[in-house]
Design a protein around this motif. Sequence first.
Motif, PDB file in Angstrom:
ATOM      1  N   THR A  14      -6.743  13.898  -7.214  1.00 12.91           N
ATOM      2  CA  THR A  14      -6.826  14.308  -8.860  1.00 12.91           C
ATOM      3  C   THR A  14      -8.139  13.857  -9.287  1.00 12.91           C
ATOM      4  OG1 THR A  14      -4.380  13.644  -8.908  1.00 12.91           O
ATOM      5  CG2 THR A  14      -5.906  13.527 -10.886  1.00 12.91           C
ATOM      6  N   ILE A  15      -8.818  12.621  -8.795  1.00 13.20           N
ATOM      7  CA  ILE A  15     -10.004  12.116  -9.208  1.00 13.20           C
ATOM      8  C   ILE A  15     -11.055  13.080  -8.719  1.00 13.20           C
ATOM      9  CG2 ILE A  15     -11.715  10.114  -9.190  1.00 13.20           C
ATOM     10  CD1 ILE A  15      -8.842   9.626 -10.799  1.00 13.20           C
ATOM     11  N   GLY A  52      12.280  12.038  -5.200  1.00 13.37           N
ATOM     12  CA  GLY A  52      11.735  11.011  -5.013  1.00 13.37           C
ATOM     13  C   GLY A  52      10.284  10.992  -4.438  1.00 13.37           C
ATOM     14  N   TRP A  53       9.988  12.110  -3.627  1.00 14.13           N
ATOM     15  CA  TRP A  53       8.570  12.200  -3.117  1.00 14.13           C
ATOM     16  C   TRP A  53       7.404  12.243  -4.310  1.00 14.13           C
ATOM     17  CZ3 TRP A  53       6.600  16.837  -4.534  1.00 14.13           C
ATOM     18  CH2 TRP A  53       7.270  17.801  -4.789  1.00 14.13           C
ATOM     19  N   LEU A  54       7.793  12.581  -5.376  1.00 18.88           N
ATOM     20  CA  LEU A  54       6.551  12.616  -6.358  1.00 18.88           C
ATOM     21  C   LEU A  54       5.981  11.438  -6.740  1.00 18.88           C
ATOM     22  CD1 LEU A  54       8.383  14.974  -8.924  1.00 18.88           C
ATOM     23  CD2 LEU A  54       6.478  15.457  -7.512  1.00 18.88           C
ATOM     24  N   PRO A  55       4.617  11.391  -6.336  1.00 13.38           N
ATOM     25  CA  PRO A  55       3.897  10.098  -6.438  1.00 13.38           C
ATOM     26  C   PRO A  55       3.346   9.672  -7.985  1.00 13.38           C
ATOM     27  CG  PRO A  55       2.540  11.737  -5.935  1.00 13.38           C
ATOM     28  CD  PRO A  55       3.698  12.415  -6.214  1.00 13.38           C
ATOM     29  N   ILE A  56       3.978  10.532  -9.058  1.00 10.00           N
ATOM     30  CA  ILE A  56       3.651   9.970 -10.404  1.00 10.00           C
ATOM     31  C   ILE A  56       4.724   9.433 -10.912  1.00 10.00           C
ATOM     32  CG2 ILE A  56       3.929  12.456 -11.308  1.00 10.00           C
ATOM     33  CD1 ILE A  56       1.288  10.147 -12.330  1.00 10.00           C
ATOM     34  N   LEU A  77      -4.073  -1.747  -5.610  1.00 14.30           N
ATOM     35  CA  LEU A  77      -5.042  -1.301  -4.391  1.00 14.30           C
ATOM     36  C   LEU A  77      -4.881  -0.235  -3.965  1.00 14.30           C
ATOM     37  CD1 LEU A  77      -6.531  -2.712  -2.309  1.00 14.30           C
ATOM     38  CD2 LEU A  77      -4.697  -3.201  -0.997  1.00 14.30           C
ATOM     39  N   SER A  78      -3.965   0.573  -4.027  1.00 13.98           N
ATOM     40  CA  SER A  78      -3.703   1.965  -3.568  1.00 13.98           C
ATOM     41  C   SER A  78      -4.624   2.951  -4.360  1.00 13.98           C
ATOM     42  CB  SER A  78      -2.316   2.511  -3.344  1.00 13.98           C
ATOM     43  OG  SER A  78      -1.595   1.887  -2.658  1.00 13.98           O
ATOM     44  N   VAL A  79      -4.080   2.604  -5.872  1.00 19.64           N
ATOM     45  CA  VAL A  79      -4.915   3.334  -7.030  1.00 19.64           C
ATOM     46  C   VAL A  79      -6.257   3.363  -6.933  1.00 19.64           C
ATOM     47  CG1 VAL A  79      -5.215   3.628  -9.521  1.00 19.64           C
ATOM     48  CG2 VAL A  79      -3.032   3.495  -8.691  1.00 19.64           C
ATOM     49  N   GLY A  80      -6.844   1.754  -6.754  1.00 23.60           N
ATOM     50  CA  GLY A  80      -8.256   1.660  -7.049  1.00 23.60           C
ATOM     51  C   GLY A  80      -9.090   2.138  -5.695  1.00 23.60           C
ATOM     52  N   ILE A  81      -8.276   2.038  -4.331  1.00 24.33           N
ATOM     53  CA  ILE A  81      -9.004   2.777  -3.246  1.00 24.33           C
ATOM     54  C   ILE A  81      -8.999   4.157  -3.375  1.00 24.33           C
ATOM     55  CG2 ILE A  81      -8.797   3.016  -0.739  1.00 24.33           C
ATOM     56  CD1 ILE A  81      -7.685   0.225  -0.425  1.00 24.33           C
ATOM     57  N   GLY A  82      -8.082   4.852  -3.940  1.00 23.83           N
ATOM     58  CA  GLY A  82      -7.866   6.487  -4.149  1.00 23.83           C
ATOM     59  C   GLY A  82      -9.095   6.804  -4.962  1.00 23.83           C
ATOM     60  N   ALA A  83      -9.164   6.112  -6.177  1.00 21.94           N
ATOM     61  CA  ALA A  83      -9.945   6.557  -7.028  1.00 21.94           C
ATOM     62  C   ALA A  83     -11.345   6.114  -6.536  1.00 21.94           C
ATOM     63  CB  ALA A  83      -9.698   5.772  -8.323  1.00 21.94           C
ATOM     64  N   PHE A  84     -11.689   5.201  -6.002  1.00 21.56           N
ATOM     65  CA  PHE A  84     -13.241   4.742  -5.605  1.00 21.56           C
ATOM     66  C   PHE A  84     -13.572   5.881  -4.270  1.00 21.56           C
ATOM     67  CE2 PHE A  84     -15.968   2.470  -2.467  1.00 21.56           C
ATOM     68  CZ  PHE A  84     -17.233   2.564  -3.349  1.00 21.56           C
ATOM     69  N   LEU A  85     -12.609   6.024  -3.406  1.00 22.57           N
ATOM     70  CA  LEU A  85     -12.958   6.964  -2.310  1.00 22.57           C
ATOM     71  C   LEU A  85     -13.334   8.298  -2.955  1.00 22.57           C
ATOM     72  CD1 LEU A  85     -10.642   6.138   0.434  1.00 22.57           C
ATOM     73  CD2 LEU A  85     -13.074   5.710   0.408  1.00 22.57           C
ATOM     74  N   ALA A  86     -12.694   8.940  -4.109  1.00 29.72           N
ATOM     75  CA  ALA A  86     -12.876  10.058  -4.449  1.00 29.72           C
ATOM     76  C   ALA A  86     -14.388  10.141  -5.139  1.00 29.72           C
ATOM     77  CB  ALA A  86     -11.955  10.284  -5.617  1.00 29.72           C
ATOM     78  N   LEU A  87     -14.971   9.101  -6.107  1.00 29.22           N
ATOM     79  CA  LEU A  87     -15.832   9.247  -6.698  1.00 29.22           C
ATOM     80  C   LEU A  87     -17.129   8.918  -5.647  1.00 29.22           C
ATOM     81  CD1 LEU A  87     -14.844   6.535  -9.471  1.00 29.22           C
ATOM     82  CD2 LEU A  87     -15.225   9.074  -9.646  1.00 29.22           C
ATOM     83  N   ALA A  88     -16.820   8.216  -4.416  1.00 30.87           N
ATOM     84  CA  ALA A  88     -17.819   7.876  -3.236  1.00 30.87           C
ATOM     85  C   ALA A  88     -18.079   9.277  -2.775  1.00 30.87           C
ATOM     86  CB  ALA A  88     -17.418   6.891  -2.306  1.00 30.87           C
ATOM     87  N   VAL A  89     -17.000  10.155  -2.400  1.00 24.62           N
ATOM     88  CA  VAL A  89     -17.210  11.445  -1.864  1.00 24.62           C
ATOM     89  C   VAL A  89     -17.853  12.159  -2.519  1.00 24.62           C
ATOM     90  CG1 VAL A  89     -15.826  13.339  -0.843  1.00 24.62           C
ATOM     91  CG2 VAL A  89     -15.097  11.045  -0.197  1.00 24.62           C
ATOM     92  N   MET A 110       0.633  -1.130   0.110  1.00 21.91           N
ATOM     93  CA  MET A 110       0.101  -0.003   0.018  1.00 21.91           C
ATOM     94  C   MET A 110       0.785   1.421  -0.093  1.00 21.91           C
ATOM     95  SD  MET A 110      -3.302   1.307  -0.015  1.00 21.91           S
ATOM     96  CE  MET A 110      -4.080  -0.002   0.923  1.00 21.91           C
ATOM     97  N   ASP A 111       0.676   2.211  -0.749  1.00 21.04           N
ATOM     98  CA  ASP A 111       1.332   3.437  -0.948  1.00 21.04           C
ATOM     99  C   ASP A 111       0.321   4.570  -0.693  1.00 21.04           C
ATOM    100  OD1 ASP A 111       2.665   5.797  -2.062  1.00 21.04           O
ATOM    101  OD2 ASP A 111       3.847   4.777  -3.548  1.00 21.04           O
ATOM    102  N   ILE A 112       0.662   4.974   0.519  1.00 24.30           N
ATOM    103  CA  ILE A 112      -0.285   6.046   0.998  1.00 24.30           C
ATOM    104  C   ILE A 112      -0.083   7.370   0.088  1.00 24.30           C
ATOM    105  CG2 ILE A 112      -1.038   7.496   2.932  1.00 24.30           C
ATOM    106  CD1 ILE A 112      -1.635   4.427   3.090  1.00 24.30           C
ATOM    107  N   ALA A 113       0.945   7.763  -0.007  1.00 25.27           N
ATOM    108  CA  ALA A 113       1.427   8.970  -0.998  1.00 25.27           C
ATOM    109  C   ALA A 113       0.529   8.697  -2.347  1.00 25.27           C
ATOM    110  CB  ALA A 113       2.713   9.522  -1.245  1.00 25.27           C
ATOM    111  N   LEU A 114       0.557   7.818  -2.967  1.00 23.01           N
ATOM    112  CA  LEU A 114       0.040   7.547  -4.309  1.00 23.01           C
ATOM    113  C   LEU A 114      -1.621   7.451  -4.135  1.00 23.01           C
ATOM    114  CD1 LEU A 114       0.019   6.713  -7.280  1.00 23.01           C
ATOM    115  CD2 LEU A 114       0.166   4.464  -6.666  1.00 23.01           C
ATOM    116  N   LEU A 115      -2.126   6.707  -2.940  1.00 23.17           N
ATOM    117  CA  LEU A 115      -3.621   6.777  -2.731  1.00 23.17           C
ATOM    118  C   LEU A 115      -4.060   8.307  -2.517  1.00 23.17           C
ATOM    119  CD1 LEU A 115      -5.359   4.326  -0.241  1.00 23.17           C
ATOM    120  CD2 LEU A 115      -5.770   6.798  -0.472  1.00 23.17           C
ATOM    121  N   LEU A 116      -3.474   9.075  -1.733  1.00 25.07           N
ATOM    122  CA  LEU A 116      -3.845  10.546  -1.390  1.00 25.07           C
ATOM    123  C   LEU A 116      -3.793  11.190  -2.828  1.00 25.07           C
ATOM    124  CD1 LEU A 116      -2.348  11.175   1.582  1.00 25.07           C
ATOM    125  CD2 LEU A 116      -4.613  10.861   1.543  1.00 25.07           C
TER     126      LEU A 116
END
Length: 209
Positions: free
Chosen positions: A12-13, A205-209, A146-158, A1-7
């Motif tokens: 973004t979404i 290195g901290w860039l998540p993209i 998992l990180s990408v999916g959770i981040g995207a779904f949470l954004a859409l749900a919010v 799980m990459d929290i920075a990527l998730l956020l």
Amino acid sequence: MDIALLLTVFVTIFLVELPDKTFIATLVLATRYRPLQVWIGVCAAFLIQTVIAVAFGGLIGRLPKTPVHVAVALLFLAAGIVLLAGAAKAASEEAETEAEFSEKARADAIGFRAISASFLILFLAEWGDLSQLATAGFAARRGYPLSVGIGAFLALAVVSGLAAVLGRALLQRVSLVLIRRLGGIVCLIFALTLVLDLAGVSLPGWLPI
């Protein structure tokens, strides 16, 4: 799980979807059906679409690195241009989208019928939109499905939750033009970051993209 990527994916979404027709569609549905039932149906549609987008991005990510990065950079570039170019038309598009989904929603649906109607309307309307393409791009570029999916779904749900609960009141206080421009700028920054990476420029290195 990459929290920075998730956020990063979440923000973004969220910026891409808030001024999109998803918000207006959910708002309209919530005036026809009970908001909670609308939200459940819409989230179910988003869950399936997110899983498919992440899986598609994962398949693309198996290709050679350079073509994948070029494709993802072009994807974010196109998304940024579309958002910025369409920012001035946000108000008129809002009215058109509201009229479109008002015709699709039946006022007499309740319970499971309202949930299934909300699911079908959003499921059929949202294929190939910017949020799905961005989700696939993140998955292709970085992996961590998992990180990408959770981040995207949470954004859409919010976003859909805000539309169902606050709806019109939120639209009166939030500038869709500004949100669309912010989303466009974020996408262009990601595209530039990928181009610099392809050019061999050393990035933090901290860039998540």
